[in-house]
Motif scaffolding. Structure first.
Motif, PDB file in Angstrom:
ATOM      1  N   GLN A  58       0.972  -1.212   0.025  1.00 46.12           N
ATOM      2  CA  GLN A  58      -0.075   0.085  -0.122  1.00 46.12           C
ATOM      3  C   GLN A  58       0.742   1.144  -0.061  1.00 46.12           C
ATOM      4  O   GLN A  58       0.370   2.445  -0.727  1.00 46.12           O
ATOM      5  CB  GLN A  58      -1.005  -0.065   1.240  1.00 46.12           C
ATOM      6  N   GLU A  62       0.528   4.395  -2.738  1.00 45.67           N
ATOM      7  CA  GLU A  62       0.541   5.549  -2.223  1.00 45.67           C
ATOM      8  C   GLU A  62       1.662   6.663  -2.546  1.00 45.67           C
ATOM      9  O   GLU A  62       1.325   7.885  -2.404  1.00 45.67           O
ATOM     10  CB  GLU A  62      -0.110   5.818  -0.945  1.00 45.67           C
ATOM     11  N   ASP A  64       3.957   9.154  -4.132  1.00 43.83           N
ATOM     12  CA  ASP A  64       3.614  10.280  -5.282  1.00 43.83           C
ATOM     13  C   ASP A  64       4.766  11.049  -5.292  1.00 43.83           C
ATOM     14  O   ASP A  64       5.034  12.446  -5.188  1.00 43.83           O
ATOM     15  CB  ASP A  64       2.640  10.979  -4.693  1.00 43.83           C
TER      16      ASP A  64
END
Length: 394
Positions: A58, A62, A64
Motif C-alpha cells: 500500500q 500511495e 507520489d
C-alpha cells in the motif's frame, strides 16, 4: 494504441493476453522500461518500525514522488546468445522502419535496447509527468533522452546525431509507458496472487536511504523465477532497488538501483536541449514510413486475428501462452544452410514428446517452444514445463 474499437470478445482476449503478460513483461525486463529501474548500493540494516507486506504494498501504491535526481547502476544478464557474428550471415547495414536505411543512431526505441545486456551507469532526473531526463554514460560518450513537455529528444554524442519526436497523443512516444521505479514495481506486484508468496524480509540502506525489503516468490515449481526483491524507501514509498534472481541460481538476471538519489527539485535547465552545432537531426516523421488509415486498419485486424489464436494454459507463474500460427515451425540449420543455418541451429534445443517435435529457445528467464507444426509455447517456465504444456494440448 491503434485507433479501433473492440467488442466484448476481443476485450476478453486482450485481458487474457494481459494476464499472461504480467509475469513475462515484469520478468522479461529489457528494452525501454528498464532504463529508470533502480537497485544496488545496499549497506546496513536500519532499525525501522515493523510493517506487514500488505502495508508495504500500500505504501508503494500511495507513493507520489514527483521530483528526483540521481545515479543508477544496472546489470542485466538474460543469458542471451552473442549476436556479434550475425551481421555476416544477414548482411550489414541498419535500416529505418521505412526501409530507406536512414535510421537515426539517436532513436530511443533502438538505443535503449542496449540496456538489455551488460552493466550500465545512468543519470536520471524527473520533475513531474512532463519533464524527465535519462543519460546513459559510456566510456567516451553519452546518450541522453529528454522529455520536456511535448518534445522528446534523443542525443548520441558518439555519432553527434539527434532524434526529435513528440510526446503528445499523435507521437509514438506517447505509447511508451513512463519508465520509473514505481511503474516497474507496480507491474511486478500485478503478478501477486494465490500462487505467490509476498513477505517483508528486513530492512536495508540504499543510496543513503532507509528502506524495507519486499520479497516476491512463486509458490509453484516449474517457474524460472527464483525471487524478486524490491527495496522500498521507508519515508517516501519509492522503490529504490530491484533484483530478480532466477530459480537456477547464479547471478541475478536483473540487478539495478540507485547509488545516489535526491528528492530536491532539479534545475529547469536540466531538461533544456538544443541540438549541437553540426549535429544530424532526424525528425520522427522522417525516420518512419507514414502510416495510412488503411495500414492502421490492417494492423488492427492482424492484431485481433493473432489474439484469436492466443490461449493461456496453467496459472500464476506457471502460465504458458500458446499461439497456433497455422504455419510451419522454425527451419532447421540444414534447411537454411551456411552461417545463418549454423547460427539458428546453435540457438535452440531439439525436443520431442507426445506433441511431436520442436525447438526450445532459452534465456535465463523466458523460454519458448516452437513445434514443427507451427505452435508456439512461451513463458517464464522451464523447458520441461513447456514440453508438458505442449503434451497436454495434444
Amino acid at each position: 494504441m491503434a485507433p479501433y474499437e473492440s467488442d466484448d470478445s476481443t476485450a476478453t482476449r486482450r485481458r487474457k493476453a494481459a494476464r499472461y503478460a504480467v509475469p513475462v513483461a515484469v520478468l522479461g525486463v529489457a528494452a525501454g522500461t528498464i532504463g529508470l529501474v533502480p537497485a544496488l548500493a545496499d549497506s546496513g540494516s536500519p532499525d525501522l518500525p515493523k510493517i506487514t507486506a500488505e502495508q508495504l504494498i500500500q505504501k508503494i501504491a500511495e507513493s507520489d514522488v514527483q521530483q528526483l535526481s540521481g545515479t543508477v547502476k544496472i546489470t542485466t544478464d538474460l543469458g542471451l546468445p552473442d549476436l556479434g557474428g550475425l551481421d555476416g550471415a544477414l548482411g550489414s547495414g541498419a535500416t529505418a522502419p521505412g526501409g530507406e536505411g536512414d535510421g537515426s543512431a539517436a532513436d530511443p526505441s533502438a538505443k535503449l535496447t542496449e540496456l538489455a545486456t551488460g552493466t550500465h551507469t545512468l543519470r536520471v532526473a524527473a520533475d513531474g509527468p512532463d519533464r524527465q531526463k535519462l543519460s546513459v554514460l559510456e566510456n567516451a560518450a553519452e546518450y541522453s533522452l529528454i522529455h520536456n513537455g511535448d518534445d522528446v529528444w534523443g542525443y548520441d554524442s558518439a555519432s553527434n546525431e539527434v532524434f526529435h519526436g513528440t510526446a503528445g497523443e499523435s507521437g509514438k512516444h506517447a505509447e511508451q509507458p513512463a519508465a520509473t521505479p514505481k511503474d516497474f514495481a507496480e507491474q511486478a506486484l500485478k503478478a501477486v496472487d494465490d500462487t505467490t508468496s509476498v513477505t517483508v524480509d528486513g530492512t536495508a540502506q540504499v543510496a543513503g536511504r532507509d528502506a524495507y525489503k519486499l520479497v516476491i516468490e512463486p509458490k509453484q515449481s516449474g517457474s524460472t523465477v527464483g525471487a524478486i526483491s524490491i527495496a522500498v524507501d521507508a519515508k517516501t514509498g519509492l522503490p529504490l532497488k530491484f533484483t530478480l534472481t532466477p530459480a537456477s541460481g547464479g547471478a541475478a538476471v536483473v540487478d539495478a538501483g540507485f547509488t545516489r538519489i535526491s528528492y530536491a527539485e532539479p534545475a529547469a535547465s536540466t531538461f533544456d536541449f538544443t541540438p549541437p552545432k553540426g549535429a544530424k537531426v532526424t525528425e520522427e516523421s522522417e525516420a518512419e514510413r507514414p502510416v495510412s488509415p488503411q495500414d492502421e486498419e490492417d494492423f488492427a485486424k492482424g492484431l485481433d486475428k493473432g489474439l484469436e489464436g492466443l490461449k493461456v494454459i496453467g496459472e500464476g507463474w506457471n502460465s504458458v501462452a500458446v499461439l497456433e500460427t497455422g504455419g510451419e515451425g522454425i527451419p532447421s540449420g540444414d534447411e537454411v544452410g551456411g552461417d545463418l543455418g549454423g547460427f539458428i541451429g546453435s540457438l535452440g534445443d531439439q525436443v520431442e514428446g507426445d506433441f511431436g517435435t520442436g525447438t526450445v529457445f532459452k534465456t535465463r528467464l523466458i523460454n519458448a517452444l516452437i513445434t514443427d507444426d507451427g505452435k508456439v509455447y512461451v513463458g517464464a517456465v522451464t523447458q520441461d514445463a513447456l514440453v508438458k504444456a505442449a503434451d497436454t494440448r495434444k
